[in-house]
Design an enzyme around this catalytic site. Sequence first.
Site, PDB file in Angstrom:
ATOM      1  N   THR A  51       0.862  -1.188   0.000  1.00  0.00           N
ATOM      2  CA  THR A  51       0.000   0.000   0.000  1.00  0.00           C
ATOM      3  C   THR A  51       0.894   1.233   0.000  1.00  0.00           C
ATOM      4  O   THR A  51       1.996   1.192   0.544  1.00  0.00           O
ATOM      5  CB  THR A  51      -0.868  -0.023   1.269  1.00  0.00           C
ATOM      6  OG1 THR A  51      -1.850  -1.041   1.103  1.00  0.00           O
ATOM      7  CG2 THR A  51      -1.570   1.301   1.529  1.00  0.00           C
TER       8      THR A  51
ATOM      9  N   ASP B 186      -8.765   0.210   5.757  1.00  0.00           N
ATOM     10  CA  ASP B 186      -8.620   1.507   6.429  1.00  0.00           C
ATOM     11  C   ASP B 186      -8.193   2.636   5.494  1.00  0.00           C
ATOM     12  O   ASP B 186      -8.513   3.800   5.730  1.00  0.00           O
ATOM     13  CB  ASP B 186      -7.570   1.386   7.539  1.00  0.00           C
ATOM     14  CG  ASP B 186      -6.215   0.965   6.967  1.00  0.00           C
ATOM     15  OD1 ASP B 186      -6.197   0.071   6.092  1.00  0.00           O
ATOM     16  OD2 ASP B 186      -5.186   1.506   7.388  1.00  0.00           O
TER      17      ASP B 186
ATOM     18  N   THR C 238      -0.408   1.873   7.048  1.00  0.00           N
ATOM     19  CA  THR C 238      -0.363   0.681   6.208  1.00  0.00           C
ATOM     20  C   THR C 238      -0.272  -0.559   7.091  1.00  0.00           C
ATOM     21  O   THR C 238       0.364  -0.531   8.137  1.00  0.00           O
ATOM     22  CB  THR C 238       0.833   0.717   5.226  1.00  0.00           C
ATOM     23  OG1 THR C 238       0.903  -0.552   4.564  1.00  0.00           O
ATOM     24  CG2 THR C 238       2.154   0.987   5.933  1.00  0.00           C
TER      25      THR C 238
ATOM     26  N   ARG D 294     -14.780  -5.876   0.122  1.00  0.00           N
ATOM     27  CA  ARG D 294     -14.098  -5.500   1.376  1.00  0.00           C
ATOM     28  C   ARG D 294     -13.367  -4.157   1.197  1.00  0.00           C
ATOM     29  O   ARG D 294     -12.688  -3.933   0.218  1.00  0.00           O
ATOM     30  CB  ARG D 294     -13.104  -6.596   1.754  1.00  0.00           C
ATOM     31  CG  ARG D 294     -12.256  -6.289   3.010  1.00  0.00           C
ATOM     32  CD  ARG D 294     -10.905  -5.744   2.659  1.00  0.00           C
ATOM     33  NE  ARG D 294     -10.052  -5.574   3.830  1.00  0.00           N
ATOM     34  CZ  ARG D 294      -8.936  -4.854   3.823  1.00  0.00           C
ATOM     35  NH1 ARG D 294      -8.565  -4.241   2.727  1.00  0.00           N
ATOM     36  NH2 ARG D 294      -8.210  -4.740   4.903  1.00  0.00           N
TER      37      ARG D 294
END
Length: 311
Positions: A179, A210, A230, A207
């Site tokens: 990420t 965050d 992350t 899904r």
Amino acid sequence: MYALAIHGGAGDLPREPFTTAREAAYRRGLAQALAAGQRLLEHDGCALDAVQAAVTALEDDPLFNAGRGAVLSADGTAELDAAIMDGTDLRAGAVAQLRHIRNPVQLARAVLEDGSQVFLVGDGAESFARQAGLALVDNDYFITPDRRQQFEALKLRQTQANSGVSTPLLSLDEPPLGTVGAVARDGAGRLAAATSTGGIAGKRSGRVGDSPVIGAGTYADNHTCAVSTTGHGEWFLRTVQAYDISARLRYGGYSLANAVSEAIVQRLSGLGAAGGLIAVDRLGEIVTRHNTPIMFRASVREGEAAAVDIY
Ligand code: ASP
């Protein structure tokens, strides 16, 4: 004084042999993304543009789990999430479940600039992207041979582990990696944060983690700090992690280093969560922290040499 930090994910070393050449490629990708943001800050650009430029560069780099090179969901497609936030006036744009937007962070920015709403997902987000004139691509654009191979290997391991019984592919034993995110303070004292991700390999379709959730994976407030996280998004959602760090500064009088240390070392580790974050405060102090073996990251402050780190 400007300051910029970026990350390319926290987790275990990639499963494939992490050769010197591969490590050099990650370092190069981080250095280029940092330079893309720094160029703007050097020329009095704003923090918001700098984090967008850095994250766009990382989305375009197939090594990282965002934009091209994103991990695959259980249905074998890439589903992308991103957010961006301006600490000056708390304007924010967030997007999730994208399958065709070449640079999700640019769509998040368009949502921020539009200003009428904060969080758009799926088809609605993509039709807003068309109106905003953003580049749309086929889902195959995001899927690299490495990610396809990772997906097949994950499927095989899961089938073997369950003797053929079908379960979600998502494996929380395998910390995610790749990420991307950026935080910046510009010369005028403005803070901004941005995060972009393909999520966790093998995640259930639909899904959302965050990264695109304002307050969980991304947050910026000129009075406190800018944060991009992350790691296992479910934990960062549960702990409202990015806002938690900002709140510690605002209400608890914490220094950024203490707030981050308590969040990562005590809280997240205590919960058994794996990940890390980058943060910059209103004075330009940069703090990066992770409780995983590695976190790809780089940072630079005005007048200082840039640093790229992995371990
Ligand atoms: N936090 C991201 C998510 O849960 C994954 C990551 O950071 O690697 O979607």
